[in-house]
Design a protein around this motif. Structure first.
Motif, PDB file in Angstrom:
ATOM      1  N   LYS A   3       0.719  -1.015   0.087  1.00  0.00           N
ATOM      2  CA  LYS A   3      -0.279   0.072   0.007  1.00  0.00           C
ATOM      3  C   LYS A   3       0.759   0.648  -0.268  1.00  0.00           C
ATOM      4  CE  LYS A   3      -3.625  -2.214   2.666  1.00  0.00           C
ATOM      5  NZ  LYS A   3      -4.401  -2.627   2.763  1.00  0.00           N
ATOM      6  N   GLU A  26     -10.969 -11.091  -2.051  1.00  0.00           N
ATOM      7  CA  GLU A  26     -10.385 -10.180  -0.713  1.00  0.00           C
ATOM      8  C   GLU A  26     -11.811 -10.229  -0.591  1.00  0.00           C
ATOM      9  OE1 GLU A  26      -5.948  -8.694  -0.650  1.00  0.00           O
ATOM     10  OE2 GLU A  26      -7.206  -7.342  -1.474  1.00  0.00           O
ATOM     11  N   GLY A  33      -7.014  -4.996   6.163  1.00  0.00           N
ATOM     12  CA  GLY A  33      -7.304  -4.471   7.812  1.00  0.00           C
ATOM     13  C   GLY A  33      -7.403  -3.939   8.946  1.00  0.00           C
ATOM     14  N   SER A  73      -6.330  -9.526   6.144  1.00  0.00           N
ATOM     15  CA  SER A  73      -5.725  -9.930   7.690  1.00  0.00           C
ATOM     16  C   SER A  73      -5.746 -11.045   7.952  1.00  0.00           C
ATOM     17  CB  SER A  73      -6.524  -9.485   8.299  1.00  0.00           C
ATOM     18  OG  SER A  73      -7.938  -8.271   8.728  1.00  0.00           O
ATOM     19  N   GLY A  86      -0.947  -5.501   5.487  1.00  0.00           N
ATOM     20  CA  GLY A  86       0.286  -5.158   7.101  1.00  0.00           C
ATOM     21  C   GLY A  86       1.341  -5.755   7.316  1.00  0.00           C
TER      22      GLY A  86
HETATM   23  C1  PEP Z   1      -5.082  -5.954   1.387  1.00  0.00           C
HETATM   24  O1  PEP Z   1      -4.260  -5.004   1.251  1.00  0.00           O
HETATM   25  O2  PEP Z   1      -5.118  -6.170  -0.147  1.00  0.00           O
HETATM   26  C2  PEP Z   1      -4.907  -6.665   1.923  1.00  0.00           C
HETATM   27  C3  PEP Z   1      -5.111  -7.952   2.379  1.00  0.00           C
HETATM   28  O3  PEP Z   1      -4.527  -5.820   3.790  1.00  0.00           O
HETATM   29  P1  PEP Z   1      -4.337  -7.063   4.896  1.00  0.00           P
HETATM   30  O4  PEP Z   1      -3.478  -8.024   4.663  1.00  0.00           O
HETATM   31  O5  PEP Z   1      -3.736  -5.747   5.749  1.00  0.00           O
HETATM   32  O6  PEP Z   1      -5.943  -7.493   5.560  1.00  0.00           O
END
Ligand code: PEP
Length: 251
Positions: free
Chosen positions: A11, A167, A173, A212, A234
């Motif tokens: 990101k 996702e 996040g 996550s 993250g």
């Molecule tokens: C993402 O940004 O694609 C994502 C899955 O973020 P996170 O792992 O932080 O949830």
């Protein structure tokens, strides 16, 4: 046989010194990891750094977005061929943050997917429902619509040179991971839907889970039959977490 792919999505995080330390640790830790694919998708300004450090390693790199246009008067945009100049293998398209914050709708996502493939990049197409959509029982319809926007325009064969990332927006996040069964149910739906058009494409398509994922939950998610690795936000900023996720994806 599909190989699992773990891709970091940094990101809008990082800095030259921080990236160098992170990549040094990931490179060193990946030396003993076999039987899976690993990539990092970094902010545009750090592509040169990623290329310089990762060239010759088993770790690929890519971008988090690209323009749907090939070139021209598009101030602030970055084209697929520019990404290729920096050795990118992947470009994320349709990430939920781009859809929600920057107005990337299904049609734009399909154009970006097409632009990536036209240049020889592998698009990582993100799909997923919001919490409100899940609660109103339209998860499958939403995911199907997002996939159809691409396959309706380019044909199902376009997915043979792409990666898909499921996702759920409510898991990105937030620290709330979809349970392995919840995620597997949607992955199986996606693979089944694509199999309805081409068994071969469906069988070979890498479908990542994102939301996550951490070192502590990766193995149980990746053990599911239709989950082929992860798109990691993250946890990709922490070398030891990212490496633990990569190890969980080993055959
Ligand atoms: C993402 O940004 O694609 C994502 C899955 O973020 P996170 O792992 O932080 O949830």
């Amino acid at each position: 046989m599909r190989e699992k792919l773990v891709a970091g999505n940094w990101k809008m995080h990082g800095g030259l010194a921080q990236n160098e330390a992170l990549l040094e640790q990931v490179i060193a830790g990946m030396e003993n990891v076999r039987g899976m694919g690993c990539a990092v998708c970094v902010p545009f300004p750090y592509l040169f750094q990623a290329q310089s450090m990762l060239h010759g390693t088993a770790i690929s790199w890519g971008a988090q977005n690209l323009s749907q246009h090939d070139k021209g008067a598009f101030t602030g945009e970055v084209s697929a061929s520019m990404l290729l100049d920096f050795g990118c293998r992947y470009a994320i398209v349709g990430h939920s943050e781009r859809r929600a914050i920057f107005g990337d709708d299904d049609a734009t996502v399909a154009l970006k997917f097409e632009a990536a493939q036209r240049a020889g990049l592998i698009p990582i197409l993100c799909v997923g429902e919001t919490l409100a959509e899940r609660e109103s029982g339209v998860t499958e319809a939403v995911v199907a619509r997002q996939i159809d926007a691409v396959t309706g325009k380019l044909g199902v064969a376009a997915l043979s040179k792409a990666v898909l990332a499921y996702e759920p927006v409510w898991a990105i996040g937030t620290g709330k991971t979809a349970s392995p069964d919840q995620a597997q149910a949607v992955h199986a739906f996606i693979r089944g839907k694509i199999a309805g058009q081409s068994k071969d494409v469906a069988e070979n398509l890498v479908i990542q889970y994102g939301g996550s994922v951490k070192g502590a939950n990766a193995a149980e998610l990746f053990a599911m039959p239709d989950i082929d690795g992860g798109l990691i936000g993250g946890a990709a900023l922490d070398a030891q977490e990212f490496l633990a996720i990569c190890r969980a994806a080993q055959r």
